[in-house]
Design a protein around this motif. Structure first.
Motif, PDB file in Angstrom:
ATOM      1  N   VAL A   5       0.836  -1.200   0.000  1.00 40.02           N
ATOM      2  CA  VAL A   5       0.000   0.000   0.000  1.00 40.02           C
ATOM      3  C   VAL A   5       0.867   1.244   0.000  1.00 40.02           C
ATOM      4  CG1 VAL A   5      -1.846  -1.174   1.274  1.00 40.02           C
ATOM      5  CG2 VAL A   5      -0.134   0.164   2.527  1.00 40.02           C
ATOM      6  N   VAL A   6       0.247   2.350  -0.390  1.00 38.75           N
ATOM      7  CA  VAL A   6       0.855   3.674  -0.280  1.00 38.75           C
ATOM      8  C   VAL A   6      -0.041   4.511   0.624  1.00 38.75           C
ATOM      9  CG1 VAL A   6       1.465   5.795  -1.495  1.00 38.75           C
ATOM     10  CG2 VAL A   6       1.943   3.569  -2.546  1.00 38.75           C
ATOM     11  N   VAL A   7       0.523   5.103   1.647  1.00 44.91           N
ATOM     12  CA  VAL A   7      -0.216   6.020   2.511  1.00 44.91           C
ATOM     13  C   VAL A   7       0.059   7.432   2.024  1.00 44.91           C
ATOM     14  CG1 VAL A   7      -0.566   6.869   4.859  1.00 44.91           C
ATOM     15  CG2 VAL A   7      -0.083   4.437   4.474  1.00 44.91           C
ATOM     16  N   ASP A   8      -0.986   8.106   1.590  1.00 42.79           N
ATOM     17  CA  ASP A   8      -0.833   9.425   0.981  1.00 42.79           C
ATOM     18  C   ASP A   8      -1.659  10.448   1.759  1.00 42.79           C
ATOM     19  OD1 ASP A   8       0.069  11.297  -0.789  1.00 42.79           O
ATOM     20  OD2 ASP A   8      -1.325  10.769  -2.400  1.00 42.79           O
ATOM     21  N   GLU A   9      -1.304  11.711   1.616  1.00 44.12           N
ATOM     22  CA  GLU A   9      -2.045  12.793   2.239  1.00 44.12           C
ATOM     23  C   GLU A   9      -2.565  13.746   1.176  1.00 44.12           C
ATOM     24  OE1 GLU A   9       0.281  14.813   5.148  1.00 44.12           O
ATOM     25  OE2 GLU A   9       0.180  13.167   6.611  1.00 44.12           O
ATOM     26  N   ILE A  10      -3.816  14.165   1.363  1.00 40.10           N
ATOM     27  CA  ILE A  10      -4.398  15.174   0.484  1.00 40.10           C
ATOM     28  C   ILE A  10      -5.010  16.273   1.345  1.00 40.10           C
ATOM     29  CG2 ILE A  10      -4.877  13.520  -1.367  1.00 40.10           C
ATOM     30  CD1 ILE A  10      -7.801  13.512  -0.472  1.00 40.10           C
ATOM     31  N   ILE A  11      -5.117  17.442   0.774  1.00 40.68           N
ATOM     32  CA  ILE A  11      -5.748  18.570   1.465  1.00 40.68           C
ATOM     33  C   ILE A  11      -7.126  18.773   0.851  1.00 40.68           C
ATOM     34  CG2 ILE A  11      -5.578  20.998   2.110  1.00 40.68           C
ATOM     35  CD1 ILE A  11      -3.370  19.281   3.279  1.00 40.68           C
ATOM     36  N   TYR A  12      -8.160  18.712   1.697  1.00 44.59           N
ATOM     37  CA  TYR A  12      -9.531  18.922   1.223  1.00 44.59           C
ATOM     38  C   TYR A  12     -10.231  19.867   2.178  1.00 44.59           C
ATOM     39  CZ  TYR A  12     -14.395  17.981  -0.052  1.00 44.59           C
ATOM     40  OH  TYR A  12     -15.706  18.116  -0.440  1.00 44.59           O
ATOM     41  N   GLN A  13     -10.674  20.987   1.655  1.00 43.35           N
ATOM     42  CA  GLN A  13     -11.348  22.009   2.459  1.00 43.35           C
ATOM     43  C   GLN A  13     -10.522  22.358   3.693  1.00 43.35           C
ATOM     44  OE1 GLN A  13     -15.369  20.617   3.179  1.00 43.35           O
ATOM     45  NE2 GLN A  13     -16.021  21.102   1.096  1.00 43.35           N
ATOM     46  N   ASN A  14      -9.238  22.616   3.465  1.00 39.18           N
ATOM     47  CA  ASN A  14      -8.288  23.013   4.507  1.00 39.18           C
ATOM     48  C   ASN A  14      -8.075  21.945   5.579  1.00 39.18           C
ATOM     49  OD1 ASN A  14      -7.873  25.630   3.373  1.00 39.18           O
ATOM     50  ND2 ASN A  14      -9.788  26.326   4.312  1.00 39.18           N
ATOM     51  N   LYS A  15      -8.426  20.710   5.264  1.00 42.74           N
ATOM     52  CA  LYS A  15      -8.245  19.613   6.199  1.00 42.74           C
ATOM     53  C   LYS A  15      -7.335  18.562   5.565  1.00 42.74           C
ATOM     54  CE  LYS A  15     -10.817  16.115   8.825  1.00 42.74           C
ATOM     55  NZ  LYS A  15     -12.171  15.540   9.106  1.00 42.74           N
ATOM     56  N   THR A  16      -6.342  18.091   6.333  1.00 41.53           N
ATOM     57  CA  THR A  16      -5.439  17.055   5.841  1.00 41.53           C
ATOM     58  C   THR A  16      -6.075  15.686   6.031  1.00 41.53           C
ATOM     59  OG1 THR A  16      -3.484  18.372   6.383  1.00 41.53           O
ATOM     60  CG2 THR A  16      -3.159  16.017   6.058  1.00 41.53           C
ATOM     61  N   ILE A  17      -6.192  14.952   4.935  1.00 43.64           N
ATOM     62  CA  ILE A  17      -6.808  13.626   4.966  1.00 43.64           C
ATOM     63  C   ILE A  17      -5.777  12.597   4.517  1.00 43.64           C
ATOM     64  CG2 ILE A  17      -8.629  12.159   4.008  1.00 43.64           C
ATOM     65  CD1 ILE A  17     -10.263  14.726   3.579  1.00 43.64           C
ATOM     66  N   ARG A  18      -5.595  11.557   5.331  1.00 44.99           N
ATOM     67  CA  ARG A  18      -4.665  10.485   4.975  1.00 44.99           C
ATOM     68  C   ARG A  18      -5.449   9.363   4.303  1.00 44.99           C
ATOM     69  NH1 ARG A  18      -0.803   8.583   9.571  1.00 44.99           N
ATOM     70  NH2 ARG A  18       0.475   8.003   7.786  1.00 44.99           N
ATOM     71  N   SER A  19      -4.962   8.917   3.174  1.00 50.06           N
ATOM     72  CA  SER A  19      -5.613   7.864   2.398  1.00 50.06           C
ATOM     73  C   SER A  19      -4.669   6.690   2.226  1.00 50.06           C
ATOM     74  CB  SER A  19      -6.033   8.409   1.030  1.00 50.06           C
ATOM     75  OG  SER A  19      -6.640   7.395   0.248  1.00 50.06           O
ATOM     76  N   ILE A  20      -5.218   5.486   2.259  1.00 45.73           N
ATOM     77  CA  ILE A  20      -4.427   4.266   2.099  1.00 45.73           C
ATOM     78  C   ILE A  20      -4.810   3.628   0.779  1.00 45.73           C
ATOM     79  CG2 ILE A  20      -3.918   2.001   3.076  1.00 45.73           C
ATOM     80  CD1 ILE A  20      -4.766   3.261   5.820  1.00 45.73           C
ATOM     81  N   ILE A  21      -3.836   3.520  -0.128  1.00 43.51           N
ATOM     82  CA  ILE A  21      -4.098   3.054  -1.492  1.00 43.51           C
ATOM     83  C   ILE A  21      -3.412   1.709  -1.716  1.00 43.51           C
ATOM     84  CG2 ILE A  21      -3.898   3.618  -3.944  1.00 43.51           C
ATOM     85  CD1 ILE A  21      -3.440   6.573  -2.969  1.00 43.51           C
ATOM     86  N   PRO A  22      -4.179   0.637  -1.963  1.00 43.31           N
ATOM     87  CA  PRO A  22      -3.544  -0.649  -2.279  1.00 43.31           C
ATOM     88  C   PRO A  22      -2.997  -0.627  -3.700  1.00 43.31           C
ATOM     89  CG  PRO A  22      -5.940  -0.847  -2.368  1.00 43.31           C
ATOM     90  CD  PRO A  22      -5.652   0.539  -1.893  1.00 43.31           C
ATOM     91  N   VAL A  23      -1.771  -1.111  -3.876  1.00 48.56           N
ATOM     92  CA  VAL A  23      -1.148  -1.033  -5.202  1.00 48.56           C
ATOM     93  C   VAL A  23      -0.787  -2.396  -5.789  1.00 48.56           C
ATOM     94  CG1 VAL A  23      -0.295   1.315  -4.907  1.00 48.56           C
ATOM     95  CG2 VAL A  23       1.099  -0.591  -4.124  1.00 48.56           C
ATOM     96  N   SER A  24      -0.508  -3.396  -4.944  1.00 44.16           N
ATOM     97  CA  SER A  24      -0.167  -4.720  -5.469  1.00 44.16           C
ATOM     98  C   SER A  24      -0.198  -5.739  -4.337  1.00 44.16           C
ATOM     99  CB  SER A  24       1.227  -4.721  -6.122  1.00 44.16           C
ATOM    100  OG  SER A  24       2.227  -4.502  -5.147  1.00 44.16           O
ATOM    101  N   LEU A  25      -0.256  -7.015  -4.718  1.00 42.63           N
ATOM    102  CA  LEU A  25      -0.153  -8.077  -3.723  1.00 42.63           C
ATOM    103  C   LEU A  25       1.308  -8.244  -3.308  1.00 42.63           C
ATOM    104  CD1 LEU A  25      -2.470 -10.786  -5.358  1.00 42.63           C
ATOM    105  CD2 LEU A  25      -3.076  -9.087  -3.621  1.00 42.63           C
ATOM    106  N   THR A  26       1.517  -8.659  -2.071  1.00 41.33           N
ATOM    107  CA  THR A  26       2.893  -8.872  -1.606  1.00 41.33           C
ATOM    108  C   THR A  26       3.432 -10.200  -2.124  1.00 41.33           C
ATOM    109  OG1 THR A  26       2.067  -9.901   0.439  1.00 41.33           O
ATOM    110  CG2 THR A  26       2.541  -7.539   0.489  1.00 41.33           C
TER     111      THR A  26
END
Length: 262
Positions: free
Chosen positions: A241-262
C-alpha cells in the motif's frame, strides 16, 4: 478509562490460542479500531473484550471492574453491541426495532408502553432517521438498517458501543453516513466506541487508536496514525500500500491506497 484488557488470551478447546497476551485500554470519548484480514479473530476479540466469550487467561475491566464479577444488567447498561446487520426472521418497523433496545428494562411478558415509544422516537430523531419509523427493516437499505441498529444501541444511553464491521455491504455514501455518526457520538457526545473493520482508510479517518492483527501472530497497537503505516498494513493484509495525504477544504486527509499483492 472505559475498558481495559489485561493479558487476554483465548483459544477454542483442543486448539492453539488464537489471541495471546492482548493488552488494550480505551479511554472515554475515544474510538478504537480493530483491523485484520478475514478469519483473523476480530469478532472473537470483540466478544472476549466485553464478556460475551470468556478469556482463557487474563481479564477485561469495565469502568475499573472485572467484567467476570459484573451482572449482565450492569454490563449491558454500560455497553451496547451492534452486530453485523442482516435480515430478520420477523418483520419489524424501524420504530419497533429501536424499541427492542429497551427489552432488558421490561418484564418477560410486558409490552412496550408510551415511555418506550417516546424514547424510541427521540432516539430516531437524534440519529436523524425519523423517516424510517414505519418502514419494514427487511426493506431497508444496508445503510438505513445500520443507522436503525445504532439508534437501538443508543436508547439505553450506553458509555460504550461495539460495532462489528458496520460498513460491510455499504456503498460510499452510507459508509460515510455511519462513520460520521460514530465519530460524532465519540468526539461530541463522549460515547466511546470500538469498531471492527476491514477498511484501514475508514479507521484512519475516525479512530483515535488502532489494534491490528495478522496471521503471523503479530499485534500492532497504539495511536492510529502511528500504527496504520505502509509496513504494518502490508504485513497484516498481504497487500502493498501507499499512505498518501491530500488537502480537502483546509483539512489534511490520509488515504491508504492498495497497489499490489505482496
Amino acid at each position: 478509562m472505559i475498558l481495559k484488557v489485561e493479558n487476554g488470551c483465548f483459544g477454542y478447546p483442543k486448539q492453539d490460542e488464537i489471541l495471546t497476551d492482548i493488552n488494550i485500554q480505551l479511554d472515554e470519548g475515544h474510538i478504537l479500531s480493530v483491523l485484520g484480514s478475514n478469519g483473523i479473530g476480530k469478532t472473537t476479540l470483540l466478544k472476549c473484550m466485553i464478556g460475551l466469550m470468556p478469556w482463557s487467561r487474563g481479564r477485561s475491566l469495565l469502568m475499573g471492574n472485572d467484567i467476570r464479577n459484573m451482572s449482565s444488567k450492569e454490563i449491558w447498561n454500560t455497553i451496547s453491541y451492534i452486530p453485523q446487520s442482516h435480515g430478520f426472521s420477523f418483520s419489524y418497523t424501524g420504530l419497533e426495532m429501536v424499541m427492542l433496545g429497551r427489552s432488558s428494562h421490561l418484564g418477560m411478558f410486558q409490552q412496550p408502553g408510551k415511555k418506550e415509544i417516546e424514547l424510541a422516537e427521540q432516539m430516531m430523531e437524534r440519529v436523524g432517521i425519523t423517516r424510517l419509523a414505519d418502514k419494514d427493516c427487511n426493506r431497508m437499505s444496508g445503510g438505513e438498517l445500520q443507522m436503525v441498529l445504532i439508534a437501538k444501541a443508543l436508547i439505553n444511553e450506553p458509555k460504550l458501543i461495539i460495532l462489528d464491521e458496520p460498513e460491510t455491504g455499504l456503498d460510499f455514501h452510507n459508509q460515510i453516513l455511519v462513520l460520521n455518526m460514530v465519530e460524532k457520538l465519540a468526539h461530541e457526545e463522549n460515547i466511546s466506541a470500538i469498531m471492527n473493520t476491514h477498511y484501514p482508510t475508514n479507521a484512519m479517518s475516525i479512530a483515535d487508536e488502532a489494534f491490528m492483527m495478522n496471521h503471523s501472530g503479530e499485534r500492532f497497537y497504539g495511536k492510529t496514525g502511528d500504527i496504520l503505516n505502509e509496513q504494518n498494513i502490508s504485513r497484516s493484509f498481504d497487500v502493498n500500500v501507499v499512505v498518501d495525504e491530500i488537502i480537502y477544504q483546509n483539512k489534511t486527509i490520509r488515504s491508504i491506497i492498495p497497489v499490489s499483492l505482496t
